[in-house]
Motif scaffolding. Structure first.
Motif, PDB file in Angstrom:
ATOM      1  N   MET A   1       1.103  -1.093   0.290  1.00 55.22           N
ATOM      2  CA  MET A   1       0.069  -0.010   0.009  1.00 55.22           C
ATOM      3  C   MET A   1       1.213   1.206  -0.200  1.00 55.22           C
ATOM      4  O   MET A   1       1.968   1.040   0.652  1.00 55.22           O
ATOM      5  CB  MET A   1      -0.797  -0.186   0.662  1.00 55.22           C
ATOM      6  CG  MET A   1      -1.223   0.810   1.403  1.00 55.22           C
ATOM      7  SD  MET A   1      -2.567   1.970   3.258  1.00 55.22           S
ATOM      8  CE  MET A   1      -3.328   0.410   2.889  1.00 55.22           C
ATOM      9  N   LYS A   2       0.674   2.452  -0.542  1.00 59.52           N
ATOM     10  CA  LYS A   2       0.993   3.471  -1.188  1.00 59.52           C
ATOM     11  C   LYS A   2       0.453   4.880  -0.469  1.00 59.52           C
ATOM     12  O   LYS A   2      -0.463   4.289  -0.653  1.00 59.52           O
ATOM     13  CB  LYS A   2       1.647   3.499  -1.975  1.00 59.52           C
ATOM     14  CG  LYS A   2       2.673   4.430  -2.263  1.00 59.52           C
ATOM     15  CD  LYS A   2       3.847   4.621  -3.786  1.00 59.52           C
ATOM     16  CE  LYS A   2       5.320   4.524  -3.735  1.00 59.52           C
ATOM     17  NZ  LYS A   2       5.243   4.370  -5.221  1.00 59.52           N
ATOM     18  N   GLU A  26       5.884   3.643   2.341  1.00 57.88           N
ATOM     19  CA  GLU A  26       5.303   2.686   1.362  1.00 57.88           C
ATOM     20  C   GLU A  26       4.508   1.481   2.758  1.00 57.88           C
ATOM     21  O   GLU A  26       6.223   1.342   3.630  1.00 57.88           O
ATOM     22  CB  GLU A  26       5.919   1.849   0.906  1.00 57.88           C
ATOM     23  CG  GLU A  26       5.475   0.836  -0.255  1.00 57.88           C
ATOM     24  CD  GLU A  26       7.047   0.668  -1.502  1.00 57.88           C
ATOM     25  OE1 GLU A  26       6.586  -0.826  -1.896  1.00 57.88           O
ATOM     26  OE2 GLU A  26       7.341   1.288  -2.284  1.00 57.88           O
ATOM     27  N   ALA A  27       3.385   0.948   2.887  1.00 53.87           N
ATOM     28  CA  ALA A  27       3.745   0.162   3.667  1.00 53.87           C
ATOM     29  C   ALA A  27       3.098  -1.429   3.343  1.00 53.87           C
ATOM     30  O   ALA A  27       2.244  -1.257   2.333  1.00 53.87           O
ATOM     31  CB  ALA A  27       2.516   1.022   5.046  1.00 53.87           C
ATOM     32  N   GLU A  28       2.921  -2.506   4.582  1.00 54.93           N
ATOM     33  CA  GLU A  28       2.206  -3.449   4.517  1.00 54.93           C
ATOM     34  C   GLU A  28       2.746  -4.108   5.599  1.00 54.93           C
ATOM     35  O   GLU A  28       2.824  -4.327   6.532  1.00 54.93           O
ATOM     36  CB  GLU A  28       3.847  -4.134   3.393  1.00 54.93           C
ATOM     37  CG  GLU A  28       3.537  -5.830   2.604  1.00 54.93           C
ATOM     38  CD  GLU A  28       4.147  -6.170   2.124  1.00 54.93           C
ATOM     39  OE1 GLU A  28       4.875  -8.207   2.974  1.00 54.93           O
ATOM     40  OE2 GLU A  28       4.545  -5.629   1.088  1.00 54.93           O
ATOM     41  N   ASN A  29       1.542  -4.797   4.924  1.00 55.64           N
ATOM     42  CA  ASN A  29       0.368  -5.649   6.730  1.00 55.64           C
ATOM     43  C   ASN A  29       0.911  -4.053   7.773  1.00 55.64           C
ATOM     44  O   ASN A  29       1.470  -5.122   9.603  1.00 55.64           O
ATOM     45  CB  ASN A  29       1.435  -6.524   7.162  1.00 55.64           C
ATOM     46  CG  ASN A  29       0.988  -7.788   5.684  1.00 55.64           C
ATOM     47  OD1 ASN A  29       0.254  -7.302   5.217  1.00 55.64           O
ATOM     48  ND2 ASN A  29       2.520  -8.086   6.138  1.00 55.64           N
ATOM     49  N   LEU A  33       7.523   0.646   5.394  1.00 60.22           N
ATOM     50  CA  LEU A  33       8.503   0.298   4.819  1.00 60.22           C
ATOM     51  C   LEU A  33       9.593   1.181   4.509  1.00 60.22           C
ATOM     52  O   LEU A  33      11.040   0.966   4.411  1.00 60.22           O
ATOM     53  CB  LEU A  33       8.612  -0.875   3.740  1.00 60.22           C
ATOM     54  CG  LEU A  33       7.264  -1.476   3.920  1.00 60.22           C
ATOM     55  CD1 LEU A  33       6.908  -2.318   2.176  1.00 60.22           C
ATOM     56  CD2 LEU A  33       8.215  -3.070   4.743  1.00 60.22           C
TER      57      LEU A  33
END
Length: 128
Positions: A1-2, A26-29, A33
């Motif tokens: 996801m951004k 930028e992210a994940e779970n 990141l």
């Protein structure tokens, strides 16, 4: 996801359509990141939706935003969370933690069309 945030001096910039740069997260779970600040190179108002699509934004966190920009983001499939102010990093952290407080009925205060104001000079009249 951004996640994209109109950005100035570490803060959520308050006029979406006049943003000189966006900070992208930028992210994940739910974990961040990486981040990157990207200038808009003079693109404003309606063109910003295309700029955000080009840079892969899924979500926008912002302060004030006009109706035309809201529609452009919706048509681009970008989720909008408006009415924010203060530290941009903190807003993103709150979003990722599921505790972001935002205004679902946000609008740009420069577009209130009261006495003597014409938005046509800075948004092409598309904020009606």
């Amino acid at each position: 996801m951004k996640i994209a945030v109109p950005f100035e001096d570490g803060q959520v910039f308050q006029h979406f359509g006049r943003s000189a740069q966006f900070k992208f997260y930028e992210a994940e779970n739910g974990q961040l990141l990486r981040t990157e600040v990207i200038p808009t190179n003079g693109q404003g108002h309606g063109a910003l939706a295309g700029f955000l699509v080009q840079h892969g934004a899924d979500v926008v966190l912002c302060g004030g935003i006009g109706t035309g920009a809201q529609v452009a983001l919706m048509q681009a499939g970008i989720q909008l969370f408006g009415g924010l102010s203060g530290d941009a990093d903190a807003a993103v952290a709150d979003y990722l933690a599921g505790k972001l407080v935002f205004d679902p009925d946000i609008h740009c205060t420069h577009h209130d069309h009261d006495e003597g104001h014409s938005c046509g000079s800075h948004c092409g009249g598309g904020c009606h």
